[in-house]
Write a protein that holds these residues in place. Structure first.
Motif, PDB file in Angstrom:
ATOM      1  N   ARG A  16      -6.258   1.718 -10.813  1.00 34.46           N
ATOM      2  CA  ARG A  16      -6.941   2.980 -11.070  1.00 34.46           C
ATOM      3  C   ARG A  16      -6.005   4.175 -10.957  1.00 34.46           C
ATOM      4  NH1 ARG A  16     -11.513   4.188  -6.865  1.00 34.46           N
ATOM      5  NH2 ARG A  16     -12.235   2.193  -7.725  1.00 34.46           N
ATOM      6  N   ARG A  17      -5.102   4.162  -9.965  1.00 35.72           N
ATOM      7  CA  ARG A  17      -4.338   5.363  -9.639  1.00 35.72           C
ATOM      8  C   ARG A  17      -2.839   5.230  -9.870  1.00 35.72           C
ATOM      9  NH1 ARG A  17      -8.197   8.159  -6.507  1.00 35.72           N
ATOM     10  NH2 ARG A  17      -9.757   6.791  -5.540  1.00 35.72           N
ATOM     11  N   GLY A  18      -2.361   4.043 -10.059  1.00 41.25           N
ATOM     12  CA  GLY A  18      -0.921   3.841 -10.164  1.00 41.25           C
ATOM     13  C   GLY A  18      -0.301   3.607  -8.793  1.00 41.25           C
ATOM     14  N   GLY A  19       0.953   3.931  -8.654  1.00 37.82           N
ATOM     15  CA  GLY A  19       1.639   3.658  -7.403  1.00 37.82           C
ATOM     16  C   GLY A  19       2.414   2.358  -7.465  1.00 37.82           C
ATOM     17  N   LEU A  20       3.009   1.991  -6.365  1.00 40.25           N
ATOM     18  CA  LEU A  20       3.894   0.826  -6.315  1.00 40.25           C
ATOM     19  C   LEU A  20       3.288  -0.279  -5.465  1.00 40.25           C
ATOM     20  CD1 LEU A  20       6.740  -0.358  -6.973  1.00 40.25           C
ATOM     21  CD2 LEU A  20       7.512   0.669  -4.817  1.00 40.25           C
ATOM     22  N   LEU A  21       3.184  -1.472  -6.037  1.00 41.38           N
ATOM     23  CA  LEU A  21       2.739  -2.651  -5.287  1.00 41.38           C
ATOM     24  C   LEU A  21       3.948  -3.519  -4.959  1.00 41.38           C
ATOM     25  CD1 LEU A  21      -0.523  -3.919  -7.059  1.00 41.38           C
ATOM     26  CD2 LEU A  21      -0.314  -3.204  -4.670  1.00 41.38           C
ATOM     27  N   THR A  22       4.007  -3.966  -3.718  1.00 39.57           N
ATOM     28  CA  THR A  22       5.103  -4.835  -3.277  1.00 39.57           C
ATOM     29  C   THR A  22       4.518  -5.988  -2.473  1.00 39.57           C
ATOM     30  OG1 THR A  22       6.563  -2.905  -3.071  1.00 39.57           O
ATOM     31  CG2 THR A  22       7.284  -4.937  -2.009  1.00 39.57           C
ATOM     32  N   ARG A  23       5.010  -7.189  -2.733  1.00 36.41           N
ATOM     33  CA  ARG A  23       4.611  -8.356  -1.944  1.00 36.41           C
ATOM     34  C   ARG A  23       5.773  -8.710  -1.031  1.00 36.41           C
ATOM     35  NH1 ARG A  23       0.931 -12.833  -2.298  1.00 36.41           N
ATOM     36  NH2 ARG A  23       1.875 -14.790  -1.564  1.00 36.41           N
ATOM     37  N   ILE A  24       5.497  -8.753   0.263  1.00 31.54           N
ATOM     38  CA  ILE A  24       6.543  -8.972   1.265  1.00 31.54           C
ATOM     39  C   ILE A  24       6.310 -10.328   1.935  1.00 31.54           C
ATOM     40  CG2 ILE A  24       7.671  -8.052   3.321  1.00 31.54           C
ATOM     41  CD1 ILE A  24       6.301  -5.333   2.613  1.00 31.54           C
ATOM     42  N   GLU A  25       7.304 -11.181   1.871  1.00 31.12           N
ATOM     43  CA  GLU A  25       7.197 -12.505   2.491  1.00 31.12           C
ATOM     44  C   GLU A  25       8.371 -12.695   3.443  1.00 31.12           C
ATOM     45  OE1 GLU A  25       5.578 -15.767  -0.064  1.00 31.12           O
ATOM     46  OE2 GLU A  25       6.140 -14.421  -1.688  1.00 31.12           O
ATOM     47  N   ILE A  26       8.055 -13.053   4.680  1.00 27.77           N
ATOM     48  CA  ILE A  26       9.052 -13.246   5.738  1.00 27.77           C
ATOM     49  C   ILE A  26       8.938 -14.671   6.267  1.00 27.77           C
ATOM     50  CG2 ILE A  26       9.864 -12.482   8.005  1.00 27.77           C
ATOM     51  CD1 ILE A  26      10.227 -10.343   5.907  1.00 27.77           C
TER      52      ILE A  26
END
Length: 410
Positions: A374-384
């Motif tokens: 809806r708004r944009g922005g940055l998605l990040t998937r973090i795996e440790i």
């Protein structure tokens, strides 16, 4: 200062810094100004030191202090002298008065600060020394500065301050640090005492004192590194904590800037707000947490990390967000999938502000996917993954993945 009343171009308020040596430490100009002033404000000690010079009305600081501020402002345009200790603009009355009086209405004649005098006695370069005021403030503010080799000069509140500081150092693993107590600097009562923190035995310390510390960390000392992502074990928590690697990436995404305010929604242990405030003394944070037990725990964490100013709000979002000061940045760590939480957070954020939200559950991840679409922005998937025992050998044990959304409001 546009909200200040209109003012004259000629200074009417004179702030004069004085030392324990009284009139002897003043120049002729300062002496004349004190003698000619129809009204002289200051503490009882200041009036006593200048007793032979003052001819006008003597006005001692009132409680609450706002009464004295109003009394000074009521004389606007007429000559007023304010007596201050040392440098009035270094943890002094000058900083307070300048919030009410324009700079071109003020004339200041400073004296050496307690920090300058202490440094001159010790031979410590001020630019290489941490200078703190613990006067009327939490002694825990010293904690972020406790690193081996660090030199600290701290103003204290009273004669008990040095003993309290020694106890904090000893209890935190810095008992071998050298402490120097400098009393009534520049006056007839001047005295300098030296000892280690864990061997502090002085009991007759002058209320007017500063403490100098040469920090030495012992084994197991509680040192707060400068990097983001502090060890989880430094925090008191019940498992509800943003783990150190994720926390470091979250701080990077929040990108704190001078003077900003953070909302930490669903704060748990308070680790995000605490590390935000540790980034710079100008930063503030409000931690919102629905569990009373966790709210009390994060308040203890705030003191243990030397950021006692962390504001803890016990309540459930979004209702608990009403009436809070407008944030520059928001972190949503818990409860973000509850109805109204994300909408309220987004609506509350300043234009240009940053919102960072972390998802571990599928429900919260769905919320973030929807918001990003809806708004944009940055998605990040973090795996440790962390190495651990696997039978007789070792292997990688993955932690639950975290989906992070970072968005900047237009």
């Amino acid at each position: 200062m546009s909200d200040m009343p209109s003012h004259t171009t000629k200074p009417w308020l004179v702030i004069i810094g004085i030392g324990e040596d009284g009139p002897e430490g003043l120049g002729e100009q300062a002496k004349r100004l004190i003698s000619a002033a129809p009204a002289v404000f200051g503490g009882e000690r200041h009036h006593a030191l200048m007793d032979n010079l003052i001819t006008g009305e003597r006005l001692v600081w009132q409680s609450p202090f706002e009464k004295s501020i109003n009394a000074i402002l009521s004389r606007r345009g007429s000559p007023v002298v304010v007596l201050a200790s040392g440098d009035p603009f270094l943890y002094g009355i000058g900083a307070t008065l300048s919030r009410h009086v324009n700079a071109d209405e003020i004339r200041t004649i400073p004296a050496p600060s307690a920090f300058s005098m202490a440094a001159s006695r010790l031979g410590w370069p001020l630019q290489e020394t941490a200078c703190l005021s613990l006067h009327g403030r939490s002694i825990d503010l010293v904690r972020p500065h406790l690193h081996s080799g660090r030199r600290i000069i701290a103003l204290t509140s009273d004669g008990k301050g040095p003993e309290e500081l020694a106890a904090l150092l000893s209890n935190s693993g810095f008992g071998h640090s050298r402490m120097i107590v400098l009393e009534a600097l520049g006056g007839a009562r001047e005295r300098i005492l030296s000892t280690s923190a864990d061997d502090f035995r002085f009991s007759d310390i002058d209320p007017l004192n500063v403490c100098a510390v040469e920090v030495k960390a012992g084994k197991g000392a509680r040192i707060l590194p400068f990097a983001a992502g502090l060890d989880d074990e430094l925090f008191e928590h019940d498992g509800q904590i943003t783990k150190r690697e994720i926390r470091a990436l979250t701080q990077s995404a929040l990108a704190p800037r001078h003077g900003e305010l953070l909302w930490d929604i669903g704060a748990g242990s308070g680790s995000i707000g605490i590390e935000w405030m540790l980034s710079d003394p100008s930063l503030k944070a409000v931690a919102i947490e629905q569990s009373r037990e966790r709210a009390e725990r994060m308040a203890r964490n705030a003191f243990a990390f030397g950021v006692p100013g962390l504001a803890v709000v016990e309540g459930t979002a979004p209702a608990a967000l009403g009436g809070l000061p407008v944030p520059d940045a928001i972190f949503v760590g818990g409860g973000g999938s509850e109805p109204g939480v994300m909408d309220t957070a987004i609506a509350s954020l300043k234009s240009g502000g940053r919102l960072v939200a972390n998802a571990v559950t599928l429900e919260m991840e769905a919320v973030l996917l929807t918001e990003q679409a809806r708004r944009g922005g940055l998605l990040t998937r973090i795996e440790i993954s962390r190495a651990g025992p696997l039978g007789a050998m070792s292997g990688w044990r993955p932690a639950m993945p975290v989906v992070q959304w970072r968005w900047i409001k237009d």
